[in-house]
Motif scaffolding. Structure first.
Motif, PDB file in Angstrom:
ATOM      1  N   VAL A 139      -7.168   2.867  -6.424  1.00 11.86           N
ATOM      2  CA  VAL A 139      -6.771   4.162  -5.869  1.00 11.86           C
ATOM      3  C   VAL A 139      -7.832   4.587  -4.863  1.00 11.86           C
ATOM      4  O   VAL A 139      -9.026   4.604  -5.177  1.00 11.86           O
ATOM      5  CB  VAL A 139      -6.639   5.240  -6.967  1.00 11.86           C
ATOM      6  CG1 VAL A 139      -6.297   6.592  -6.339  1.00 11.86           C
ATOM      7  CG2 VAL A 139      -5.580   4.846  -7.986  1.00 11.86           C
ATOM      8  N   LEU A 140      -7.388   4.935  -3.664  1.00 15.32           N
ATOM      9  CA  LEU A 140      -8.291   5.469  -2.656  1.00 15.32           C
ATOM     10  C   LEU A 140      -7.985   6.954  -2.502  1.00 15.32           C
ATOM     11  O   LEU A 140      -6.855   7.332  -2.187  1.00 15.32           O
ATOM     12  CB  LEU A 140      -8.111   4.739  -1.324  1.00 15.32           C
ATOM     13  CG  LEU A 140      -9.199   4.941  -0.258  1.00 15.32           C
ATOM     14  CD1 LEU A 140      -9.143   3.802   0.768  1.00 15.32           C
ATOM     15  CD2 LEU A 140      -9.068   6.266   0.477  1.00 15.32           C
ATOM     16  N   ARG A 188      -0.418  -2.620  -4.409  1.00 10.06           N
ATOM     17  CA  ARG A 188      -1.751  -3.207  -4.241  1.00 10.06           C
ATOM     18  C   ARG A 188      -2.811  -2.115  -4.149  1.00 10.06           C
ATOM     19  O   ARG A 188      -3.963  -2.320  -4.532  1.00 10.06           O
ATOM     20  CB  ARG A 188      -1.788  -4.069  -2.986  1.00 10.06           C
ATOM     21  CG  ARG A 188      -3.029  -4.936  -2.861  1.00 10.06           C
ATOM     22  CD  ARG A 188      -2.829  -5.997  -1.819  1.00 10.06           C
ATOM     23  NE  ARG A 188      -3.995  -6.852  -1.702  1.00 10.06           N
ATOM     24  CZ  ARG A 188      -4.069  -7.884  -0.866  1.00 10.06           C
ATOM     25  NH1 ARG A 188      -3.036  -8.173  -0.088  1.00 10.06           N
ATOM     26  NH2 ARG A 188      -5.163  -8.610  -0.809  1.00 10.06           N
ATOM     27  N   LEU A 189      -2.403  -0.967  -3.644  1.00  9.06           N
ATOM     28  CA  LEU A 189      -3.319   0.164  -3.483  1.00  9.06           C
ATOM     29  C   LEU A 189      -2.510   1.443  -3.371  1.00  9.06           C
ATOM     30  O   LEU A 189      -1.481   1.471  -2.700  1.00  9.06           O
ATOM     31  CB  LEU A 189      -4.166  -0.025  -2.218  1.00  9.06           C
ATOM     32  CG  LEU A 189      -5.089   1.132  -1.808  1.00  9.06           C
ATOM     33  CD1 LEU A 189      -6.257   1.245  -2.788  1.00  9.06           C
ATOM     34  CD2 LEU A 189      -5.607   0.925  -0.382  1.00  9.06           C
ATOM     35  N   PHE A 190      -2.989   2.512  -4.031  1.00  8.98           N
ATOM     36  CA  PHE A 190      -2.451   3.846  -3.846  1.00  8.98           C
ATOM     37  C   PHE A 190      -3.465   4.674  -3.065  1.00  8.98           C
ATOM     38  O   PHE A 190      -4.661   4.621  -3.347  1.00  8.98           O
ATOM     39  CB  PHE A 190      -2.173   4.539  -5.189  1.00  8.98           C
ATOM     40  CG  PHE A 190      -1.029   3.965  -5.962  1.00  8.98           C
ATOM     41  CD1 PHE A 190       0.281   4.228  -5.583  1.00  8.98           C
ATOM     42  CD2 PHE A 190      -1.250   3.160  -7.064  1.00  8.98           C
ATOM     43  CE1 PHE A 190       1.349   3.700  -6.294  1.00  8.98           C
ATOM     44  CE2 PHE A 190      -0.195   2.622  -7.786  1.00  8.98           C
ATOM     45  CZ  PHE A 190       1.109   2.888  -7.394  1.00  8.98           C
ATOM     46  N   VAL A 241       0.870  -1.170   0.000  1.00 12.94           N
ATOM     47  CA  VAL A 241       0.000   0.000   0.000  1.00 12.94           C
ATOM     48  C   VAL A 241       0.906   1.219   0.000  1.00 12.94           C
ATOM     49  O   VAL A 241       1.792   1.347   0.848  1.00 12.94           O
ATOM     50  CB  VAL A 241      -0.926   0.025   1.228  1.00 12.94           C
ATOM     51  CG1 VAL A 241      -1.694   1.340   1.299  1.00 12.94           C
ATOM     52  CG2 VAL A 241      -1.886  -1.158   1.202  1.00 12.94           C
ATOM     53  N   TYR A 242       0.711   2.114  -0.964  1.00 16.25           N
ATOM     54  CA  TYR A 242       1.510   3.333  -1.059  1.00 16.25           C
ATOM     55  C   TYR A 242       0.662   4.524  -0.636  1.00 16.25           C
ATOM     56  O   TYR A 242      -0.424   4.759  -1.186  1.00 16.25           O
ATOM     57  CB  TYR A 242       2.002   3.563  -2.490  1.00 16.25           C
ATOM     58  CG  TYR A 242       3.163   2.677  -2.881  1.00 16.25           C
ATOM     59  CD1 TYR A 242       4.466   3.039  -2.564  1.00 16.25           C
ATOM     60  CD2 TYR A 242       2.952   1.484  -3.566  1.00 16.25           C
ATOM     61  CE1 TYR A 242       5.537   2.236  -2.924  1.00 16.25           C
ATOM     62  CE2 TYR A 242       4.016   0.665  -3.920  1.00 16.25           C
ATOM     63  CZ  TYR A 242       5.303   1.048  -3.598  1.00 16.25           C
ATOM     64  OH  TYR A 242       6.357   0.239  -3.947  1.00 16.25           O
ATOM     65  N   ALA A 243       1.146   5.276   0.344  1.00 15.89           N
ATOM     66  CA  ALA A 243       0.503   6.520   0.768  1.00 15.89           C
ATOM     67  C   ALA A 243       1.288   7.680   0.176  1.00 15.89           C
ATOM     68  O   ALA A 243       2.453   7.898   0.524  1.00 15.89           O
ATOM     69  CB  ALA A 243       0.472   6.622   2.290  1.00 15.89           C
ATOM     70  N   TRP A 290      -4.901   2.040   7.796  1.00 12.94           N
ATOM     71  CA  TRP A 290      -6.075   1.169   7.954  1.00 12.94           C
ATOM     72  C   TRP A 290      -6.140   0.153   6.820  1.00 12.94           C
ATOM     73  O   TRP A 290      -6.381  -1.043   7.048  1.00 12.94           O
ATOM     74  CB  TRP A 290      -7.340   2.024   7.983  1.00 12.94           C
ATOM     75  CG  TRP A 290      -8.612   1.230   8.107  1.00 12.94           C
ATOM     76  CD1 TRP A 290      -9.186   0.772   9.254  1.00 12.94           C
ATOM     77  CD2 TRP A 290      -9.459   0.810   7.034  1.00 12.94           C
ATOM     78  NE1 TRP A 290     -10.351   0.085   8.962  1.00 12.94           N
ATOM     79  CE2 TRP A 290     -10.538   0.100   7.606  1.00 12.94           C
ATOM     80  CE3 TRP A 290      -9.414   0.962   5.653  1.00 12.94           C
ATOM     81  CZ2 TRP A 290     -11.564  -0.457   6.844  1.00 12.94           C
ATOM     82  CZ3 TRP A 290     -10.436   0.399   4.884  1.00 12.94           C
ATOM     83  CH2 TRP A 290     -11.487  -0.288   5.477  1.00 12.94           C
ATOM     84  N   SER A 291      -5.921   0.618   5.592  1.00 10.50           N
ATOM     85  CA  SER A 291      -5.972  -0.273   4.428  1.00 10.50           C
ATOM     86  C   SER A 291      -4.894  -1.346   4.498  1.00 10.50           C
ATOM     87  O   SER A 291      -5.143  -2.522   4.196  1.00 10.50           O
ATOM     88  CB  SER A 291      -5.821   0.541   3.141  1.00 10.50           C
ATOM     89  OG  SER A 291      -6.845   1.517   3.024  1.00 10.50           O
ATOM     90  N   ALA A 292      -3.674  -0.941   4.874  1.00 12.77           N
ATOM     91  CA  ALA A 292      -2.573  -1.903   4.952  1.00 12.77           C
ATOM     92  C   ALA A 292      -2.861  -2.986   5.984  1.00 12.77           C
ATOM     93  O   ALA A 292      -2.576  -4.171   5.765  1.00 12.77           O
ATOM     94  CB  ALA A 292      -1.268  -1.174   5.278  1.00 12.77           C
ATOM     95  N   LEU A 293      -3.430  -2.590   7.116  1.00 11.87           N
ATOM     96  CA  LEU A 293      -3.758  -3.572   8.150  1.00 11.87           C
ATOM     97  C   LEU A 293      -4.867  -4.502   7.679  1.00 11.87           C
ATOM     98  O   LEU A 293      -4.812  -5.720   7.913  1.00 11.87           O
ATOM     99  CB  LEU A 293      -4.166  -2.859   9.439  1.00 11.87           C
ATOM    100  CG  LEU A 293      -3.042  -2.108  10.157  1.00 11.87           C
ATOM    101  CD1 LEU A 293      -3.607  -1.261  11.296  1.00 11.87           C
ATOM    102  CD2 LEU A 293      -1.992  -3.072  10.687  1.00 11.87           C
TER     103      LEU A 293
END
Length: 285
Positions: A154-155, A121-123, A4-6, A23-26
């Motif tokens: 993408v979030l 997996r998610l940005f 997960v990339y912030a 939260w997403s990574a957990l």
């Protein structure tokens, strides 16, 4: 496809980006990487060509001074970036993230995101419609370009303080893209255990009801407490108000295909959607 990339920039909503990414990574049981990109300022040089007004020696002295100032600005920006990432690391750690890394890069955000995409997996990014002046256009454009370019979820968070979601809404149109969104949600651990409403904007038809019921059954089979709503009107007119009325904490949409949902997300009204939605928007691939 793991991390997960912030993507944080130090603006007011960076805290929300970090919190949503943590939260997403957990939830995904994935490592978190905090990314800050130092982009070159678009501001033009203060001194251009004064060859007809001042002597060559004075020109060279001024250019040397400008170069020194530019180097100093670069050092200050780099130090500010390191401090930003250090604070972000502390915040993510306090949220319970253990597999955590930080990265400070020079260049363009979009180029950096595309470079990281194979391992993503998610940005998670922040919307910036509360900014003013030229920055407002520039920063919104960053978000839209990333959404258009990447093939990973993408979030886009809002500037509101983070609250762990208690329910969410899926914007659904019955298209192959919409069905893929339902399947992705059903398979992913990110939203497991949260009540969901599948909302379709459009006319009351037998086909629409059948498509909604199929979506509900797919989510129920995956263990979701799922319900459906058919909303008369256009997506941009009815979805944001419906999400707010539901007390939902997240709006989930697909981004491929040529449906009205596709046009809403990655067309010319992307910024409008982010302005109208009072909750973060998760755009799935």
């Amino acid at each position: 496809m793991n991390k997960v990339y912030a993507c944080i920039d130090g603006l007011a909503n960076s805290a929300s980006v970090i919190d949503w990414a943590a939260w997403s990574a957990l939830r995904l049981d994935a490592p978190l990487e905090l990314l800050h990109v130092l982009e070159r300022s678009p501001t033009p040089p203060l001194i251009t060509d004064y060859s007809g007004a001042i002597g060559l020696g004075a020109q060279e002295a001024l250019l040397d001074e400008l170069s020194a100032l530019d180097a100093q600005r670069g050092k200050l920006a780099q130090e500010a970036g390191r401090l930003l990432l250090a604070d972000a690391r502390l915040r993510a750690t306090a949220a319970g993230v253990q597999r955590l890394d930080v990265r400070l890069r020079h260049g363009e955000l979009l180029d950096t995101v595309l470079e990281m995409e194979p391992d993503a997996r998610l940005f998670v990014l922040g919307e910036h419609y509360h900014a003013s002046g030229a920055s407002k256009i520039h920063l919104d454009h960053h978000v839209e370009r990333v959404i258009r370019a990447v093939k990973r979820p993408v979030l886009v968070s809002t500037g509101s303080p983070f609250e762990a979601p208690t329910r969410f809404v899926i914007a659904f149109d019955g298209s192959p893209t919409g069905r893929k969104t339902i399947d992705t949600v059903a398979r992913s651990p990110m939203l497991k255990g949260l009540p969901v409403v599948v909302a379709m904007a459009g006319a009351e038809t037998t086909l629409a009801r059948q498509q909604l019921e199929q979506a509900r059954l797919a989510l129920a089979a995956a263990g979701f407490e799922a319900s459906v709503e058919l909303l008369p009107g256009e997506p941009e007119d009815v979805l944001p108000a419906f999400v707010k009325a539901q007390g939902a904490s997240l709006l989930v949409m697909g981004a491929y295909g040529h449906s009205r949902i596709r046009q809403l997300i990655v067309g010319s009204t992307t910024t409008t959607l982010l302005r109208l939605s009072e909750v973060p928007v998760l755009i799935l691939r």
